[in-house]
Design an enzyme around this catalytic site. Structure first.
Site, mmCIF file in Angstrom:
data_model
loop_
_atom_site.group_PDB
_atom_site.id
_atom_site.type_symbol
_atom_site.label_atom_id
_atom_site.label_comp_id
_atom_site.label_asym_id
_atom_site.label_seq_id
_atom_site.Cartn_x
_atom_site.Cartn_y
_atom_site.Cartn_z
ATOM 1 N N ARG A 73 -11.075 -0.151 3.111
ATOM 2 C CA ARG A 73 -10.015 0.800 2.725
ATOM 3 C C ARG A 73 -10.099 1.118 1.227
ATOM 4 O O ARG A 73 -10.322 0.253 0.398
ATOM 5 C CB ARG A 73 -8.650 0.191 3.028
ATOM 6 N N ARG B 30 -7.225 -2.355 -3.031
ATOM 7 C CA ARG B 30 -6.015 -3.136 -3.323
ATOM 8 C C ARG B 30 -6.354 -4.602 -3.556
ATOM 9 O O ARG B 30 -7.210 -5.167 -2.889
ATOM 10 C CB ARG B 30 -5.023 -2.997 -2.148
ATOM 11 N N ARG C 260 -1.044 -12.315 4.831
ATOM 12 C CA ARG C 260 -0.142 -11.189 5.154
ATOM 13 C C ARG C 260 0.097 -11.108 6.661
ATOM 14 O O ARG C 260 1.206 -10.814 7.115
ATOM 15 C CB ARG C 260 -0.745 -9.870 4.651
ATOM 16 N N LYS D 7 -0.072 2.289 9.296
ATOM 17 C CA LYS D 7 1.273 2.869 9.063
ATOM 18 C C LYS D 7 1.203 4.033 8.065
ATOM 19 O O LYS D 7 1.757 5.094 8.313
ATOM 20 C CB LYS D 7 2.240 1.798 8.524
ATOM 21 N N ARG E 172 11.365 -5.223 6.966
ATOM 22 C CA ARG E 172 10.291 -6.150 7.316
ATOM 23 C C ARG E 172 10.831 -7.534 7.666
ATOM 24 O O ARG E 172 10.063 -8.435 7.995
ATOM 25 C CB ARG E 172 9.393 -6.289 6.112
#
Ligand code: G5P
Ligand code: MG
Length: 226
Positions: A127, A160, A171, A19, A93
């Protein structure tokens, strides 16, 4: 290409589906404002605001923060970009958040990124993030020019806290249970095309529909008589 009228869009997809990455490209190409609920929460955590400190454990555990907290935060922030075209990333969400948004703004488009969970898990472990800007990198897909440093500012990149394999699994579960119903919510709200037509065109379309219905009726009669 700049848009001629205010355009409001939402980008959805599971955690790590891209996203933030896709938003970055869309807003650059079309001149939209980008508002990411995750970036906003992380900025609050970094600045050690009261809200940030309260929400940190929720985010680190891979749970969604309460609807009223995030809706108030985002809708307040959106007042600053009221007169611009925007792309919302990570909000809404839950169905309750989508309803709060609907009460204030009408959304023109919803983009859904559909990526298999296995691919997501691989992407998230590699990431890297520039926290102040939200710029996202990936060791395999789009590495920074200099390892560990942001391309634009040269500042250090971080990983993160919620990108550990266990938290990613949590998640994804939260996505399935709480966010997927939002897709259904938007699918059901889709308006039929003719409402977008001008008054003059509406008369024409009504006439065309009337003629077609008559032809169909004659055709049915004809078939029936065969
Ligand atoms: P966030 O920050 O909204 P998530 O979990 O929705 O977090 P996330 O992790 O930010 O989503 P993303 O933005 O979908 O992922 O993906 P990305 O960062 O662009 O890409 C992931 C990786 O894949 C990157 O390394 C990228 O380079 C790579 N990649 C991208 N595209 C491609 C591609 O095409 N190919 C390849 N090979 N790689 C690619 O929310 C965080 C937390 O905040 C709270 C929750 O606790 C949430 O868990 N929160 C909310 N809580 C309640 N309500 C809300 N509305 C909330 N919003 C946030
Ligand atoms: Mg993101």
């Amino acid at each position: 290409m700049l848009l001629q009228r205010i355009f409001r869009a939402v980008i959805m997809g599971p955690p790590g589906s891209g996203k933030g990455t896709v938003s970055g490209r869309i807003v650059k190409s079309f001149g939209l404002m980008h508002l990411s609920s995750g970036d906003l929460l992380r900025a609050n955590i970094k600045a050690k605001t009261e809200l940030g400190l309260l929400m940190k454990s929720c985010i680190d555990q891979g749970q969604l923060v309460p609807d009223d907290v995030i809706s108030r935060l985002i809708l307040t922030e959106m007042r600053n970009i009221d007169q611009s075209s925007w792309l919302l990333d990570g909000f809404p969400r839950t169905v309750s958040q989508a309803e709060s948004l609907d009460n204030v703004y009408s959304v023109d488009t919803v983009i859904n990124l559909d990526v298999p969970y296995q691919t997501i898990k691989q992407r998230l472990t590699s990431r890297w993030l520039h926290l102040p800007s939200g710029r996202v990198y990936n060791i395999d897909f789009n590495p920074p020019k200099i390892a560990g440093l942001d391309d634009v500012t040269g500042e250090p990149l971080i990983q993160r806290h919620d990108d550990t394999p266990e938290t990613v699994t949590r998640r994804l579960k939260a996505y399935e249970n709480q966010t997927q119903p939002v897709l259904e919510y938007y699918r059901c709200r889709r308006k039929p095309e003719p409402y977008k037509l001008s008054k003059k065109r509406n008369v024409l379309s009504l006439l065309t529909a009337f003629i077609f219905s008559k032809l169909k009726y004659l055709h049915m009669l004809y078939e029936h008589n065969m």
